[in-house]
Scaffold this motif. Structure first.
Motif, short mmCIF file in Angstrom:
data_model
loop_
_atom_site.label_atom_id
_atom_site.label_comp_id
_atom_site.label_asym_id
_atom_site.label_seq_id
_atom_site.Cartn_x
_atom_site.Cartn_y
_atom_site.Cartn_z
N LEU A 264 -4.38 9.82 -5.28
CA LEU A 264 -2.93 9.79 -5.13
C LEU A 264 -2.32 10.25 -6.45
CD1 LEU A 264 -2.37 6.30 -3.41
CD2 LEU A 264 -2.96 8.50 -2.35
N ASN A 265 -1.28 11.05 -6.38
CA ASN A 265 -0.65 11.49 -7.62
C ASN A 265 0.05 10.32 -8.30
OD1 ASN A 265 0.08 13.74 -9.45
ND2 ASN A 265 2.16 13.11 -8.90
N GLU A 266 -0.34 10.06 -9.53
CA GLU A 266 0.20 8.92 -10.28
C GLU A 266 1.44 9.34 -11.07
OE1 GLU A 266 -4.08 6.69 -11.18
OE2 GLU A 266 -3.09 7.89 -12.74
N ALA A 267 2.55 9.54 -10.38
CA ALA A 267 3.78 9.86 -11.11
C ALA A 267 4.24 8.66 -11.93
CB ALA A 267 4.86 10.30 -10.12
N PHE A 268 4.20 7.50 -11.32
CA PHE A 268 4.58 6.24 -11.98
C PHE A 268 3.63 5.16 -11.47
CE2 PHE A 268 8.35 8.80 -11.33
CZ PHE A 268 8.95 8.83 -12.59
N ALA A 269 3.18 4.30 -12.36
CA ALA A 269 2.27 3.23 -11.94
C ALA A 269 2.90 2.35 -10.87
CB ALA A 269 1.85 2.39 -13.15
N GLY A 270 4.16 1.98 -11.07
CA GLY A 270 4.83 1.12 -10.10
C GLY A 270 4.95 1.76 -8.74
N GLN A 271 5.19 3.05 -8.71
CA GLN A 271 5.31 3.80 -7.46
C GLN A 271 3.98 3.86 -6.73
OE1 GLN A 271 4.42 7.61 -7.98
NE2 GLN A 271 4.15 7.76 -5.77
N VAL A 272 2.90 4.15 -7.46
CA VAL A 272 1.57 4.20 -6.82
C VAL A 272 1.19 2.83 -6.30
CG1 VAL A 272 -0.87 4.63 -7.21
CG2 VAL A 272 0.81 6.15 -8.21
N LEU A 273 1.45 1.80 -7.07
CA LEU A 273 1.11 0.44 -6.64
C LEU A 273 1.90 0.03 -5.41
CD1 LEU A 273 0.83 -1.17 -10.16
CD2 LEU A 273 -1.04 -0.89 -8.51
N ALA A 274 3.17 0.43 -5.33
CA ALA A 274 3.96 0.14 -4.13
C ALA A 274 3.36 0.83 -2.92
CB ALA A 274 5.41 0.58 -4.33
N CYS A 275 2.88 2.05 -3.09
CA CYS A 275 2.23 2.78 -2.00
C CYS A 275 0.91 2.12 -1.60
CB CYS A 275 2.00 4.23 -2.40
SG CYS A 275 3.51 5.22 -2.54
N CYS A 276 0.13 1.70 -2.60
CA CYS A 276 -1.13 1.01 -2.30
C CYS A 276 -0.88 -0.24 -1.47
CB CYS A 276 -1.85 0.64 -3.60
SG CYS A 276 -2.60 2.03 -4.47
N ASP A 277 0.12 -1.02 -1.87
CA ASP A 277 0.40 -2.26 -1.14
C ASP A 277 0.85 -1.95 0.29
OD1 ASP A 277 -0.23 -3.54 -3.46
OD2 ASP A 277 1.80 -4.26 -3.90
N ALA A 278 1.67 -0.91 0.45
CA ALA A 278 2.16 -0.56 1.78
C ALA A 278 1.04 -0.03 2.67
CB ALA A 278 3.27 0.48 1.67
N LEU A 279 0.07 0.64 2.07
CA LEU A 279 -1.06 1.19 2.82
C LEU A 279 -2.18 0.18 3.05
CD1 LEU A 279 -1.34 4.66 1.03
CD2 LEU A 279 -0.82 4.34 3.46
N GLY A 280 -2.14 -0.95 2.35
CA GLY A 280 -3.26 -1.88 2.38
C GLY A 280 -4.47 -1.33 1.67
N LEU A 281 -4.22 -0.60 0.59
CA LEU A 281 -5.26 0.10 -0.17
C LEU A 281 -5.49 -0.61 -1.49
CD1 LEU A 281 -7.05 2.68 -0.77
CD2 LEU A 281 -4.94 3.74 -1.64
N GLY A 282 -6.72 -0.96 -1.78
CA GLY A 282 -7.02 -1.57 -3.07
C GLY A 282 -6.75 -0.61 -4.21
N GLU A 283 -5.94 -1.03 -5.17
CA GLU A 283 -5.52 -0.13 -6.24
C GLU A 283 -6.68 0.40 -7.06
OE1 GLU A 283 -3.99 -2.84 -9.83
OE2 GLU A 283 -3.16 -3.44 -7.88
N GLU A 284 -7.78 -0.35 -7.14
CA GLU A 284 -8.92 0.09 -7.94
C GLU A 284 -9.62 1.29 -7.31
OE1 GLU A 284 -10.31 -2.44 -4.72
OE2 GLU A 284 -8.74 -2.76 -6.25
#
Length: 381
Positions: free
Chosen positions: A303-323
């Motif tokens: 995933l393109n990491e434009a902003f950490a907070g933005q990527v983390l919000a997407c991970c949570d919405a997708l049910g995707l482990g951030e690691e």
């Protein structure tokens, strides 16, 4: 029966430079040209014959206008007969260009080179024309949305998204530190070397550095809102770079028999332009649905990491482990050359899935200013 879906058989990029530094004098077309040339040379070796590309499709969003892809193709020495098409879907331009190329190949084209290029350093100054005898009014970016839609700057929008998604500062800094550490460790082992074409006298990404700990990042002040959590440390940089891939029809790929990435599915999606960073979510969902896969079946996620907070919000919405995101570091560490970044994701997937054989399936996804997302699912073949 031969699978006729397009196959990526080569994927290369420039080092990613920090705006105003090592690549400051290299314009967008000149960044892309060496990558296109290197891909063409690889294809000659693979195919045993210098077959010309049917087209060059490049994403770009801040360049000089005109047709950057055509200029780059000519500068690469691909010949007068090879046309070029420039695509602008803002930050998603590089990945969108590959979806266009995949559609061309699916429709009967032969070889298509596709990707993106961006030179923030040489982006021209732009101005609205004078009104009623006034002075021209300079602007840094075109509108992402009509005025009635608010059209916030990306940093402010990312800060608000993180707040609404409950992503606190500590989590953002920890994620950003992990991206830096992963990229640094991978670089120390020479892991990026096979995918990088030296340009402008540099061979390594400028932004990658050691010692970027969460504690160190925690000292930085908010960058966009006084009470915000997004900082320069947990955001991407402003960068220069280019990336491209070579696509072949499935039948031709079957004949040459080299490893590659089959384009299984791709999708684009729209979201509220006031929260553009969440655009990854519907695009990834759609691409996975079209591929008949779930996230649990995907081996590598970029995933393109434009902003950490933005990527983390997407991970949570997708049910995707951030690691699971960007196992060897992402744009927070490497940089985000806007029009090229979507193609950089595919280069990273090619390196991990094909060069290193770290799994079989991959997902690339990127959010876009104005409230969009682009995603692609690939598999090693």
């Amino acid at each position: 029966m031969t699978d006729d879906r397009p196959v990526i058989v080569g994927a290369l990029r420039t080092p990613i430079g920090t705006a105003g530094r090592a690549l400051a004098s290299v314009d967008a077309a000149s960044l892309a040209a060496p990558v296109l040339r290197a891909l063409a040379d690889e294809l000659t070796t693979t195919l045993g014959d210098p077959m010309p590309a049917d087209d060059v499709v490049l994403g770009n969003c801040m360049g000089p206008g005109g047709d950057v892809a055509r200029v780059a193709a000519l500068a690469a020495g691909l010949g007068h007969a090879v046309p070029g098409l420039t695509v602008d879907r803002q930050c998603g331009s590089g990945l969108a260009a590959v979806t266009v190329a995949a559609a061309q190949v699916q429709a009967g084209a032969g070889i298509v080179l596709a990707g993106g290029t961006e030179s923030a350093s040489t982006a021209p100054w732009r101005s609205w024309p004078p009104v009623d005898g006034g002075e021209p009014r300079r602007y840094e970016r075109a509108p992402f949305a009509p005025a009635a839609e608010d059209d916030p700057d990306m940093g402010v929008a990312a800060d608000l998204l993180a707040e609404e998604a409950g992503i606190d500062r500590a989590r953002q800094d920890a994620y950003a530190a992990r991206s830096h550490e992963r990229a640094w460790q991978h670089r120390q082992t020479g892991g990026f070397a096979a995918e990088v074409v030296p340009v402008g006298g540099i061979e390594h990404d400028e932004r990658v550095r050691a010692g970027m700990s969460a504690e160190r990042l925690g000292r930085l002040r908010p960058a966009f809102r006084p009470e915000g959590t997004v900082t320069a440390g947990n955001s991407c940089g402003v960068n220069d770079g280019a990336a491209a891939v070579a696509l072949l029809p499935g039948a031709l790929h079957a004949q040459v028999g080299v490893p590659g990435l089959r384009v299984v599915a791709h999708a684009s999606a729209g979201v509220d332009p006031r929260r553009p960073g969440i655009g990854i979510v519907p695009a990834a969902d759609a691409a996975l649905r079209r591929a008949g896969l779930t996230l649990d079946q995907v081996d590598v996620v970029e995933l393109n990491e434009a902003f950490a907070g933005q990527v983390l919000a997407c991970c949570d919405a997708l049910g995707l482990g951030e690691e699971r995101v960007c196992p060897q570091g992402g744009a927070l560490a490497l940089g985000h050359p806007w029009g090229a970044s979507g193609a950089v994701l595919l280069v990273r997937l090619f390196s991990q899935l094909v060069r290193e054989e770290r799994g079989r399936t991959g997902l690339a996804a990127i959010a876009v200013g104005g409230g969009q997302g682009v995603a692609m699912v690939v598999e090693r073949c």
